[in-house]
Structures are given as C-alpha cells and as structure tokens.
Design a protein around this motif. Sequence first.
Motif, PDB file in Angstrom:
ATOM      1  N   VAL A  38       0.865  -1.178   0.000  1.00 52.35           N
ATOM      2  CA  VAL A  38       0.000   0.000   0.000  1.00 52.35           C
ATOM      3  C   VAL A  38       0.900   1.226   0.000  1.00 52.35           C
ATOM      4  O   VAL A  38       1.620   1.487   0.964  1.00 52.35           O
TER       5      VAL A  38
ATOM      6  N   HIS B  58      -5.065  -0.747   9.274  1.00 49.59           N
ATOM      7  CA  HIS B  58      -5.829  -1.970   9.571  1.00 49.59           C
ATOM      8  C   HIS B  58      -7.325  -1.679   9.474  1.00 49.59           C
ATOM      9  O   HIS B  58      -8.082  -2.438   8.853  1.00 49.59           O
TER      10      HIS B  58
ATOM     11  N   PHE C  88      -8.619  -1.416   5.899  1.00 49.23           N
ATOM     12  CA  PHE C  88      -8.599  -2.618   5.065  1.00 49.23           C
ATOM     13  C   PHE C  88      -9.345  -3.815   5.663  1.00 49.23           C
ATOM     14  O   PHE C  88      -9.573  -4.797   4.963  1.00 49.23           O
TER      15      PHE C  88
ATOM     16  N   ILE D   3      -7.268  -9.972   8.553  1.00 49.53           N
ATOM     17  CA  ILE D   3      -5.889  -9.532   8.330  1.00 49.53           C
ATOM     18  C   ILE D   3      -4.973 -10.229   9.321  1.00 49.53           C
ATOM     19  O   ILE D   3      -5.249 -10.246  10.525  1.00 49.53           O
TER      20      ILE D   3
ATOM     21  N   ILE E  54       0.099  -5.218   4.008  1.00 45.86           N
ATOM     22  CA  ILE E  54      -1.019  -5.854   4.701  1.00 45.86           C
ATOM     23  C   ILE E  54      -1.064  -7.297   4.242  1.00 45.86           C
ATOM     24  O   ILE E  54      -1.100  -7.563   3.038  1.00 45.86           O
TER      25      ILE E  54
ATOM     26  N   TYR F 213      -3.294 -10.630   4.309  1.00 45.00           N
ATOM     27  CA  TYR F 213      -4.608 -11.215   4.567  1.00 45.00           C
ATOM     28  C   TYR F 213      -4.466 -12.717   4.819  1.00 45.00           C
ATOM     29  O   TYR F 213      -3.455 -13.323   4.460  1.00 45.00           O
TER      30      TYR F 213
ATOM     31  N   ALA G 139      -9.590  -6.511  -1.617  1.00 46.50           N
ATOM     32  CA  ALA G 139      -9.069  -5.269  -1.042  1.00 46.50           C
ATOM     33  C   ALA G 139      -8.300  -4.471  -2.090  1.00 46.50           C
ATOM     34  O   ALA G 139      -8.453  -3.251  -2.186  1.00 46.50           O
TER      35      ALA G 139
ATOM     36  N   MET H 190      -9.474  -0.802  -3.041  1.00 42.59           N
ATOM     37  CA  MET H 190      -8.703   0.258  -2.396  1.00 42.59           C
ATOM     38  C   MET H 190      -7.654   0.909  -3.306  1.00 42.59           C
ATOM     39  O   MET H 190      -7.173   1.991  -2.989  1.00 42.59           O
TER      40      MET H 190
ATOM     41  N   VAL I 247      -2.377   0.337  -4.440  1.00 41.52           N
ATOM     42  CA  VAL I 247      -2.422  -0.986  -3.802  1.00 41.52           C
ATOM     43  C   VAL I 247      -2.107  -2.042  -4.853  1.00 41.52           C
ATOM     44  O   VAL I 247      -2.774  -2.122  -5.879  1.00 41.52           O
TER      45      VAL I 247
END
Length: 150
Positions: free
Chosen positions: A20, A33, A36, A42, A62, A64, A73, A77, A89
């Motif tokens: 990100v 956090h 997302f 996560i 991040i 997942y 995501a 995002m 992202v």
Amino acid sequence: VVSRGCWTMSGGARKRTLYVGGLEEQVDEELLHAAFIPFGNINEVQIPKDFKENTNRGFGFIEYTNDEDAAEAMDNMDGAELLGRVLRVNVAKPMKAKLGASKPVWSTEEWLQNSLKEDQALADAQEDADDLTPMEDPAVLAAKQKGLMV
C-alpha cells in the motif's frame, strides 16, 4: 512474518500480501488496519518507519489470511483516498537482494585497495610534514648548549 525489520514472504503469502503506497505521514498501523479490515481477516499490518524523522516512509504492507480477500481489497482500495492521499495498492513483491547487501563493505577487494591507498597517502603526508619541520640554526644550537639561550 517480520524478519529483522524487513518484510519477508513465504511462497503462499505472496498473493495475499499487499503493498500500500501513498500513505500520509500520520497513517499508523491501526488506521491502515481499520481501512482494510472490511475486505477480510488480516494477519498483519506493517508500516516501515523512517527512524531519523520518526515518521512512516509512505508505504506499508497488509497480509490477509486468504488470497480472495487480498484481491478484493486491492480491487476496492487501489486509487482510494486515505487522509487526503490517493493510495496505490498492489500485490507485494519479495524484496530483491541488493548486490553486496549481505556482505560487509570491507570484504570487497575494491574497498580494501581504496583503504590501503588512503592509509599510504596519510603516511606520505605525515612523512612530508616531518620533512618540513624547521631545523634550528647551528648558531642557535651552540648558544643553547652553552646555556646562553633557553
């Protein structure tokens, strides 16, 4: 998984770990956090810090628990706004080993040769400085020996 401050990924974690970018300085791991979490569970959030400035470096990672959540995501995002900044992202890529990053600087022949040249230049400069020390006039030396001068 965090290893010595560097983000590492196992083969299976690649598709579920997102990069990100475009983070504002005030964004912390808790806020990232929260932004997302709507897309799935996560495992971990990491935002590398600039230790001199004590701020984030403008990007984070991040991880997942599954690939589908990460893909959702990323789709939702990428291009979104967070604290007035547009996010980028993408699926995170593993860190590339930099040439010589795992070896000390003094282990290379080039560093050793440069260091030897610097040492020799310093020794030569000291020798030249010793040669420049003025010798006393023989008449002054004779006067000092006779106790006429201090």
